[in-house]
Motif scaffolding. Structure first.
Motif, PDB file in Angstrom:
ATOM      1  N   ARG A 137       2.006  10.147  16.974  1.00 17.46           N
ATOM      2  CA  ARG A 137       3.456  10.113  17.172  1.00 17.46           C
ATOM      3  C   ARG A 137       4.153   9.276  16.098  1.00 17.46           C
ATOM      4  NH1 ARG A 137       1.597  11.819  21.819  1.00 17.46           N
ATOM      5  NH2 ARG A 137       2.981  12.830  23.325  1.00 17.46           N
ATOM      6  N   VAL A 138       3.534   8.183  15.695  1.00 20.71           N
ATOM      7  CA  VAL A 138       4.141   7.358  14.649  1.00 20.71           C
ATOM      8  C   VAL A 138       4.251   8.159  13.350  1.00 20.71           C
ATOM      9  CG1 VAL A 138       3.787   5.354  13.166  1.00 20.71           C
ATOM     10  CG2 VAL A 138       3.479   5.143  15.627  1.00 20.71           C
ATOM     11  N   ILE A 139       3.194   8.889  13.026  1.00 21.53           N
ATOM     12  CA  ILE A 139       3.201   9.677  11.791  1.00 21.53           C
ATOM     13  C   ILE A 139       4.242  10.792  11.854  1.00 21.53           C
ATOM     14  CG2 ILE A 139       1.851  11.266  10.359  1.00 21.53           C
ATOM     15  CD1 ILE A 139      -0.645   9.647  11.146  1.00 21.53           C
ATOM     16  N   THR A 140       4.227  11.550  12.939  1.00 24.03           N
ATOM     17  CA  THR A 140       5.063  12.748  12.997  1.00 24.03           C
ATOM     18  C   THR A 140       6.489  12.465  13.462  1.00 24.03           C
ATOM     19  OG1 THR A 140       4.248  13.253  15.231  1.00 24.03           O
ATOM     20  CG2 THR A 140       3.063  14.225  13.391  1.00 24.03           C
ATOM     21  N   TRP A 141       6.645  11.638  14.490  1.00 23.20           N
ATOM     22  CA  TRP A 141       7.984  11.376  15.002  1.00 23.20           C
ATOM     23  C   TRP A 141       8.731  10.360  14.152  1.00 23.20           C
ATOM     24  CZ3 TRP A 141       7.856  11.301  21.087  1.00 23.20           C
ATOM     25  CH2 TRP A 141       7.339  12.512  21.531  1.00 23.20           C
ATOM     26  N   GLY A 142       7.993   9.504  13.452  1.00 27.74           N
ATOM     27  CA  GLY A 142       8.664   8.580  12.539  1.00 27.74           C
ATOM     28  C   GLY A 142       9.422   9.342  11.467  1.00 27.74           C
ATOM     29  N   SER A 143       8.828  10.434  11.004  1.00 26.06           N
ATOM     30  CA  SER A 143       9.517  11.244   9.997  1.00 26.06           C
ATOM     31  C   SER A 143      10.759  11.907  10.583  1.00 26.06           C
ATOM     32  CB  SER A 143       8.570  12.303   9.436  1.00 26.06           C
ATOM     33  OG  SER A 143       8.199  13.225  10.440  1.00 26.06           O
ATOM     34  N   MET A 144      10.766  12.152  11.892  1.00 28.67           N
ATOM     35  CA  MET A 144      11.947  12.732  12.518  1.00 28.67           C
ATOM     36  C   MET A 144      13.124  11.760  12.451  1.00 28.67           C
ATOM     37  SD  MET A 144      12.396  14.411  16.339  1.00 28.67           S
ATOM     38  CE  MET A 144      10.950  15.432  16.120  1.00 28.67           C
ATOM     39  N   ALA A 145      12.841  10.466  12.602  1.00 26.16           N
ATOM     40  CA  ALA A 145      13.902   9.465  12.485  1.00 26.16           C
ATOM     41  C   ALA A 145      14.492   9.474  11.082  1.00 26.16           C
ATOM     42  CB  ALA A 145      13.348   8.080  12.820  1.00 26.16           C
ATOM     43  N   VAL A 146      13.614   9.548  10.075  1.00 24.79           N
ATOM     44  CA  VAL A 146      14.091   9.618   8.691  1.00 24.79           C
ATOM     45  C   VAL A 146      14.923  10.879   8.489  1.00 24.79           C
ATOM     46  CG1 VAL A 146      13.382   9.756   6.277  1.00 24.79           C
ATOM     47  CG2 VAL A 146      12.119   8.297   7.860  1.00 24.79           C
ATOM     48  N   GLY A 147      14.446  11.994   9.047  1.00 27.35           N
ATOM     49  CA  GLY A 147      15.181  13.251   8.927  1.00 27.35           C
ATOM     50  C   GLY A 147      16.553  13.183   9.567  1.00 27.35           C
ATOM     51  N   SER A 148      16.650  12.532  10.721  1.00 25.02           N
ATOM     52  CA  SER A 148      17.941  12.401  11.403  1.00 25.02           C
ATOM     53  C   SER A 148      18.943  11.628  10.547  1.00 25.02           C
ATOM     54  CB  SER A 148      17.764  11.702  12.749  1.00 25.02           C
ATOM     55  OG  SER A 148      16.983  12.475  13.633  1.00 25.02           O
ATOM     56  N   ILE A 149      18.478  10.524   9.966  1.00 26.15           N
ATOM     57  CA  ILE A 149      19.366   9.700   9.136  1.00 26.15           C
ATOM     58  C   ILE A 149      19.777  10.446   7.874  1.00 26.15           C
ATOM     59  CG2 ILE A 149      19.515   7.572   7.791  1.00 26.15           C
ATOM     60  CD1 ILE A 149      17.602   6.319   9.869  1.00 26.15           C
ATOM     61  N   LEU A 150      18.794  11.045   7.192  1.00 23.03           N
ATOM     62  CA  LEU A 150      19.110  11.800   5.977  1.00 23.03           C
ATOM     63  C   LEU A 150      20.003  12.994   6.287  1.00 23.03           C
ATOM     64  CD1 LEU A 150      15.651  11.794   4.125  1.00 23.03           C
ATOM     65  CD2 LEU A 150      17.651  10.374   3.677  1.00 23.03           C
ATOM     66  N   GLY A 151      19.735  13.654   7.414  1.00 25.95           N
ATOM     67  CA  GLY A 151      20.560  14.789   7.808  1.00 25.95           C
ATOM     68  C   GLY A 151      21.997  14.386   8.068  1.00 25.95           C
ATOM     69  N   GLY A 152      22.187  13.199   8.662  1.00 23.58           N
ATOM     70  CA  GLY A 152      23.541  12.719   8.917  1.00 23.58           C
ATOM     71  C   GLY A 152      24.320  12.462   7.636  1.00 23.58           C
ATOM     72  N   PHE A 153      23.683  11.772   6.679  1.00 25.97           N
ATOM     73  CA  PHE A 153      24.353  11.498   5.406  1.00 25.97           C
ATOM     74  C   PHE A 153      24.576  12.788   4.612  1.00 25.97           C
ATOM     75  CE2 PHE A 153      22.915   7.159   6.290  1.00 25.97           C
ATOM     76  CZ  PHE A 153      24.055   6.442   5.933  1.00 25.97           C
ATOM     77  N   ALA A 154      23.583  13.691   4.664  1.00 21.72           N
ATOM     78  CA  ALA A 154      23.741  14.968   3.967  1.00 21.72           C
ATOM     79  C   ALA A 154      24.862  15.790   4.603  1.00 21.72           C
ATOM     80  CB  ALA A 154      22.431  15.752   3.996  1.00 21.72           C
ATOM     81  N   GLY A 155      24.992  15.707   5.923  1.00 21.12           N
ATOM     82  CA  GLY A 155      26.057  16.430   6.605  1.00 21.12           C
ATOM     83  C   GLY A 155      27.427  15.980   6.153  1.00 21.12           C
ATOM     84  N   GLU A 156      27.588  14.682   5.927  1.00 21.04           N
ATOM     85  CA  GLU A 156      28.868  14.179   5.425  1.00 21.04           C
ATOM     86  C   GLU A 156      29.130  14.665   4.005  1.00 21.04           C
ATOM     87  OE1 GLU A 156      29.503  10.014   5.684  1.00 21.04           O
ATOM     88  OE2 GLU A 156      29.904  10.060   7.841  1.00 21.04           O
ATOM     89  N   ALA A 157      28.055  14.807   3.218  1.00 23.92           N
ATOM     90  CA  ALA A 157      28.222  15.162   1.803  1.00 23.92           C
ATOM     91  C   ALA A 157      28.399  16.668   1.588  1.00 23.92           C
ATOM     92  CB  ALA A 157      27.021  14.664   1.008  1.00 23.92           C
ATOM     93  N   ILE A 158      27.605  17.500   2.272  1.00 25.60           N
ATOM     94  CA  ILE A 158      27.621  18.938   1.981  1.00 25.60           C
ATOM     95  C   ILE A 158      27.978  19.795   3.188  1.00 25.60           C
ATOM     96  CG2 ILE A 158      25.935  18.664   0.130  1.00 25.60           C
ATOM     97  CD1 ILE A 158      23.784  19.714   2.007  1.00 25.60           C
TER      98      ILE A 158
END
Length: 430
Positions: free
Chosen positions: A349-370
């Motif tokens: 879970r740390v390996i796979t779900w940790g990346s989901m947290a990164v994806g959520s944050i990056l997705g949020g900033f990308a959503g504001e940009a594009i």
């Protein structure tokens, strides 16, 4: 499985917990977009808070769960989740609901969920024999998916009628039912074997080492991490896209999200039959390849009747993900010895779900940009690419589950002179 009292209670707990969780997450998303009117980046961070808790405490939770009986951990975790969600309507009634309150609730909800998920995933293979494990996992996944349908379907009208903060209170009842149902299970766990000289670092390392030594578990873990990077971005921007870009109402958004439940039930129904004919590994590979295009269909939807397109995309995307998950989780549970189930599940879970947290944050900033729609398309492409990593691995030829606990020697190979022993006479409910 439905004939045994303990198995029925397990399924009731799974269903009520999942409905509660879906109502909670849906209501929190509506609170973020409509009530607090947060920006895309803030929403991305909010979506990541529960996964951040997993990254910070996941490995410690796995080692700790392996030292204690799992059933009390599950019951207490559900009780804590109920109390956390109860704080949302209380804060709203006193006009104290804020961004930081929601951040705290989501982080602590994630922390309680870490212990709940690790303990439950470790408890199921103790309760159910290996020859029934894949079927049990598909039924559990089917119940969860049906709950995923009922949760958003109920949450949409609840939000419209009661407002989002009050609808969260309904989730409290679901968590309470889950805790009570699990507490009534009669199956008696054997007391875990504890090392004479506890060494937390060494115990955590055993779970990591087990995952890295098995070629299928290792490759699936890192492929899933890549896929969950895209899933995190997709989930963070989905409600934003549906409400702000396509103009759908809360009730319609609930209906669209219910497509994930329909897809989950469909995937759980099909995975056993398809795997029996094509093999577990090939079924998992093809399913993962189909999930990305399903996600892209959601991104192509528009206003009004475009909701049908979004619903169908959700069905395909989630059905495929469920088929992949059922087979790879069953494999991991089958080859993992009971004494280290908690650590292996937590590490995964740390390996796979940790990346989901990164994806959520990056997705949020990308959503504001594009914009949210482009984020969904990018996520769909990334998800499809995840299956390519697995094409040259042993999973291509995996047809059936291996023998129970076959990874035991690999798990404890090395300098540790006192590996945990497998309890004799392991008790299971038939």
């Amino acid at each position: 499985m439905f004939r045994h009292p303990d198995h029925r209670l397990l399924l009731i707990s799974v269903a009520s917990s999942q409905v509660a969780l879906q109502i909670a997450y849906f209501s929190v998303s509506i609170i973020a977009v409509v009530v607090l009117k947060l920006g895309e980046a803030q929403i991305g961070i909010l979506n990541a808070m529960d996964q951040i808790a997993l990254v910070v405490f996941g490995l410690l939770a796995g080692a700790w769960v392996d030292r204690v009986r799992r059933k009390p951990v599950i019951v207490v975790s559900e009780t804590i989740r109920a109390l956390l969600m109860l704080s949302v309507p209380v804060a709203w009634m006193f006009d104290a609901l804020s961004l930081w309150h929601m951040y705290a609730v989501m982080f602590l909800l994630g922390l309680a969920s870490v212990f709940f998920d690790v303990a439950q995933a470790s408890y199921v293979p103790m309760l159910i024999d290996n020859d029934r494990l894949t079927g049990a996992n598909s039924r559990i996944q089917g119940i969860r998916s049906a709950s995923d349908t009922g949760g958003p379907l109920a949450a949409g009208p609840l939000v419209s009628l009661l407002t989002a903060p009050i609808s969260v209170a309904v989730a409290v009842a679901g968590f309470a039912v889950s805790a009570f149902s699990f507490s009534r299970i009669r199956f008696q766990e054997a007391d875990p074997v504890r090392p004479e000289k506890p060494n937390l670092r060494a115990e955590i390392a055993q779970g990591v080492k087990f995952i890295l030594k098995d070629p299928i578990i290792r490759t699936v873990a890192f492929s899933s991490a890549w896929c969950n990077l895209s899933v995190g971005a997709f989930q963070a921007m989905l409600v934003v896209f549906l409400i702000r870009d396509t103009g759908q109402t809360s009730a319609v958004v609930g209906l669209i999200l219910a497509g994930s439940g329909v897809g989950g039930v469909l995937g759980a129904m099909l995975v056993g039959k398809i795997s029996a004919k094509a093999g577990m590994g090939p079924t998992a590979l093809v399913a993962l390849a189909v999930s990305g295009p399903g996600m892209a269909v959601v991104a192509m939807s528009g206003p009004g009747w475009g909701a049908v397109c979004a619903f169908l995309g959700q069905v395909v995307y989630i059905a495929a993900i469920v088929m992949f998950n059922v087979n790879v989780v069953s494999y991991r549970q089958a080859v993992t010895p009971d004494p280290i189930q908690g650590r292996v599940n937590a590490t995964q879970r740390v390996i796979t779900w940790g990346s989901m947290a990164v994806g959520s944050i990056l997705g949020g900033f990308a959503g504001e940009a594009i914009g949210a729609r482009y984020v969904l398309f990018i996520a769909a492409g990334m998800l499809f690419a995840g299956c390519l990593v697995l094409l040259k691995t042993p999973i291509r030829t995996l047809r059936d589950l291996p023998e129970e606990g076959t990874g035991l020697s690999d798990a404890f190979a090395g300098p540790d002179p006192h590996p945990p022993e497998t309890p004799e006479g392991k008790h299971r409910a038939d």
